[in-house]
Motif scaffolding. Structure first.
Motif, PDB file in Angstrom:
ATOM      1  N   THR A   1       0.809  -1.220   0.000  1.00  0.00           N
ATOM      2  CA  THR A   1       0.000   0.000   0.000  1.00  0.00           C
ATOM      3  C   THR A   1       0.843   1.270   0.000  1.00  0.00           C
ATOM      4  O   THR A   1       0.310   2.364  -0.103  1.00  0.00           O
ATOM      5  CB  THR A   1      -0.938   0.044   1.225  1.00  0.00           C
ATOM      6  OG1 THR A   1      -0.169   0.245   2.410  1.00  0.00           O
ATOM      7  CG2 THR A   1      -1.738  -1.246   1.343  1.00  0.00           C
TER       8      THR A   1
ATOM      9  N   HIS B   1      -2.210   3.365  -1.561  1.00  0.00           N
ATOM     10  CA  HIS B   1      -2.865   3.005  -2.819  1.00  0.00           C
ATOM     11  C   HIS B   1      -2.259   1.684  -3.297  1.00  0.00           C
ATOM     12  O   HIS B   1      -1.363   1.138  -2.650  1.00  0.00           O
ATOM     13  CB  HIS B   1      -2.718   4.111  -3.868  1.00  0.00           C
ATOM     14  CG  HIS B   1      -1.336   4.280  -4.431  1.00  0.00           C
ATOM     15  ND1 HIS B   1      -0.305   4.907  -3.749  1.00  0.00           N
ATOM     16  CD2 HIS B   1      -0.790   3.900  -5.623  1.00  0.00           C
ATOM     17  CE1 HIS B   1       0.785   4.918  -4.489  1.00  0.00           C
ATOM     18  NE2 HIS B   1       0.525   4.307  -5.630  1.00  0.00           N
TER      19      HIS B   1
ATOM     20  N   VAL C   1       0.083  -0.698  -4.665  1.00  0.00           N
ATOM     21  CA  VAL C   1       1.503  -0.672  -4.996  1.00  0.00           C
ATOM     22  C   VAL C   1       1.953  -2.111  -5.239  1.00  0.00           C
ATOM     23  O   VAL C   1       1.766  -2.973  -4.395  1.00  0.00           O
ATOM     24  CB  VAL C   1       2.334  -0.040  -3.858  1.00  0.00           C
ATOM     25  CG1 VAL C   1       3.829  -0.095  -4.185  1.00  0.00           C
ATOM     26  CG2 VAL C   1       1.897   1.402  -3.622  1.00  0.00           C
TER      27      VAL C   1
ATOM     28  N   TYR D   1       1.127   8.832 -17.135  1.00  0.00           N
ATOM     29  CA  TYR D   1       0.433   8.142 -16.043  1.00  0.00           C
ATOM     30  C   TYR D   1       0.337   8.981 -14.770  1.00  0.00           C
ATOM     31  O   TYR D   1      -0.278   8.563 -13.795  1.00  0.00           O
ATOM     32  CB  TYR D   1       1.162   6.839 -15.688  1.00  0.00           C
ATOM     33  CG  TYR D   1       1.308   5.872 -16.833  1.00  0.00           C
ATOM     34  CD1 TYR D   1       0.195   5.345 -17.477  1.00  0.00           C
ATOM     35  CD2 TYR D   1       2.564   5.486 -17.273  1.00  0.00           C
ATOM     36  CE1 TYR D   1       0.337   4.460 -18.529  1.00  0.00           C
ATOM     37  CE2 TYR D   1       2.712   4.597 -18.333  1.00  0.00           C
ATOM     38  CZ  TYR D   1       1.597   4.089 -18.956  1.00  0.00           C
ATOM     39  OH  TYR D   1       1.739   3.207 -19.997  1.00  0.00           O
TER      40      TYR D   1
ATOM     41  N   GLY E   1      -2.929  12.917  -8.083  1.00  0.00           N
ATOM     42  CA  GLY E   1      -2.949  11.470  -8.209  1.00  0.00           C
ATOM     43  C   GLY E   1      -1.912  10.849  -7.285  1.00  0.00           C
ATOM     44  O   GLY E   1      -1.221  11.534  -6.522  1.00  0.00           O
ATOM     45  N   SER E   2      -1.777   9.531  -7.347  1.00  0.00           N
ATOM     46  CA  SER E   2      -0.855   8.808  -6.476  1.00  0.00           C
ATOM     47  C   SER E   2       0.431   8.450  -7.206  1.00  0.00           C
ATOM     48  O   SER E   2       0.426   8.150  -8.394  1.00  0.00           O
ATOM     49  CB  SER E   2      -1.511   7.523  -5.956  1.00  0.00           C
ATOM     50  OG  SER E   2      -2.616   7.811  -5.127  1.00  0.00           O
ATOM     51  N   ILE E   3       1.531   8.477  -6.470  1.00  0.00           N
ATOM     52  CA  ILE E   3       2.838   8.060  -6.967  1.00  0.00           C
ATOM     53  C   ILE E   3       3.559   7.358  -5.823  1.00  0.00           C
ATOM     54  O   ILE E   3       3.324   7.670  -4.655  1.00  0.00           O
ATOM     55  CB  ILE E   3       3.666   9.274  -7.472  1.00  0.00           C
ATOM     56  CG1 ILE E   3       4.943   8.820  -8.206  1.00  0.00           C
ATOM     57  CG2 ILE E   3       4.022  10.210  -6.328  1.00  0.00           C
ATOM     58  CD1 ILE E   3       4.708   8.257  -9.573  1.00  0.00           C
ATOM     59  N   THR E   4       4.408   6.409  -6.161  1.00  0.00           N
ATOM     60  CA  THR E   4       5.215   5.742  -5.150  1.00  0.00           C
ATOM     61  C   THR E   4       6.665   6.122  -5.354  1.00  0.00           C
ATOM     62  O   THR E   4       7.231   5.903  -6.420  1.00  0.00           O
ATOM     63  CB  THR E   4       5.075   4.209  -5.251  1.00  0.00           C
ATOM     64  OG1 THR E   4       3.702   3.852  -5.237  1.00  0.00           O
ATOM     65  CG2 THR E   4       5.771   3.527  -4.090  1.00  0.00           C
TER      66      THR E   4
ATOM     67  N   SER F   1       3.874   5.776  -0.552  1.00  0.00           N
ATOM     68  CA  SER F   1       2.696   6.268  -1.252  1.00  0.00           C
ATOM     69  C   SER F   1       2.531   7.762  -0.989  1.00  0.00           C
ATOM     70  O   SER F   1       2.412   8.188   0.165  1.00  0.00           O
ATOM     71  CB  SER F   1       1.442   5.515  -0.784  1.00  0.00           C
ATOM     72  OG  SER F   1       0.269   6.081  -1.352  1.00  0.00           O
TER      73      SER F   1
ATOM     74  N   THR G   1       1.010  11.788  -2.662  1.00  0.00           N
ATOM     75  CA  THR G   1       0.127  12.512  -3.569  1.00  0.00           C
ATOM     76  C   THR G   1       0.949  13.507  -4.383  1.00  0.00           C
ATOM     77  O   THR G   1       1.748  14.263  -3.831  1.00  0.00           O
ATOM     78  CB  THR G   1      -0.962  13.271  -2.787  1.00  0.00           C
ATOM     79  OG1 THR G   1      -1.746  12.333  -2.048  1.00  0.00           O
ATOM     80  CG2 THR G   1      -1.867  14.042  -3.734  1.00  0.00           C
TER      81      THR G   1
ATOM     82  N   ASP H   1       0.828   4.671 -10.762  1.00  0.00           N
ATOM     83  CA  ASP H   1      -0.418   3.999 -10.413  1.00  0.00           C
ATOM     84  C   ASP H   1      -0.742   2.943 -11.465  1.00  0.00           C
ATOM     85  O   ASP H   1      -0.946   3.257 -12.643  1.00  0.00           O
ATOM     86  CB  ASP H   1      -1.543   5.029 -10.326  1.00  0.00           C
ATOM     87  CG  ASP H   1      -2.818   4.479  -9.715  1.00  0.00           C
ATOM     88  OD1 ASP H   1      -2.950   3.234  -9.632  1.00  0.00           O
ATOM     89  OD2 ASP H   1      -3.678   5.277  -9.330  1.00  0.00           O
TER      90      ASP H   1
END
Length: 208
Positions: free
Chosen positions: A3, A96, A98, A131, A136-139, A144, A146, A187
């Protein structure tokens, strides 16, 4: 699956370079507290398999493909790493989706501290730019986050994240400097949508 909620900041205890591979021993008392042979643990966002563990230290084998496609190749004994166990089916989904599959590596371009948070700018590979969206979400290195901003400078795409004091204190991002390499995972839902949408358009064009 993970996550992106880092459970602890561990440390590389030892590294052994092998033929087209490397073996890392990593200190992580929390993530090894219930570990078993074959379990998955994300190390700086890379999904790795536990091959042995004892007294809070676990060992993983990393093949050449992973070394080439992630920042793990840069790690040596004493390096801090972000650690997360695979998500339990009954656990809280705090971040999110992952996968622990690194999509690219870029360096930290700028660090801008403020009284209550720190803005970190990281390079963004051109093939991943589509993407990534604002909010949005990024790792980043398994964390995790934003996306707070995206943009270009000198033909270089970049993204920014805003880190609260807890993230700075509990993850390696708080130790990062300009030039530090960072693992990126976009994501996965965006990639699936692109794939499925493209396949659907192709079928329509063929009259299927």
């Amino acid at each position: 699956m993970f996550t992106g909620i880092v459970e602890e900041r561990g440390e590389i205890v030892a590294r052994e370079d092998l033929d087209q591979a490397a073996r890392f021993s990593i200190r992580g008392p929390l993530v090894t507290s219930d570990a078993s042979y074959g379990d998955s643990i994300a190390v700086n966002g890379v999904c790795l398999t536990v091959v042995e563990h004892v007294d809070g230290v676990f060992t993983v084998d990393v093949m050449a493909e992973t070394l080439q496609r992630s920042s793990l190749a840069e790690l040596a004994a004493g390096a801090p790493v972000n650690l997360e166990r695979a998500m339990a089916a009954d656990g809280r989904f705090g971040g999110h989706i992952v996968q622990g599959h690194v999509d690219g590596v870029r360096t930290v371009l700028a660090i801008s501290p403020t009284p209550n948070w720190t803005v970190v700018r990281v390079g963004l590979p051109a093939d991943l730019e589509r993407y990534v969206v604002e909010k949005g979400s990024i790792t980043l290195d398994g964390t995790s986050l934003t996306v707070s901003a995206i943009g270009h400078e000198n033909d270089q795409a970049w993204l920014e994240v805003s880190l609260i004091p807890t993230t700075l204190a509990e993850t390696t991002l708080g130790l990062a400097q300009v030039g530090t390499p960072v693992n990126l995972e976009v994501d996965v839902i965006a990639k699936y949508v692109e794939r499925l949408t493209g396949a659907g358009i192709a079928r329509q064009e063929k009259g299927e």
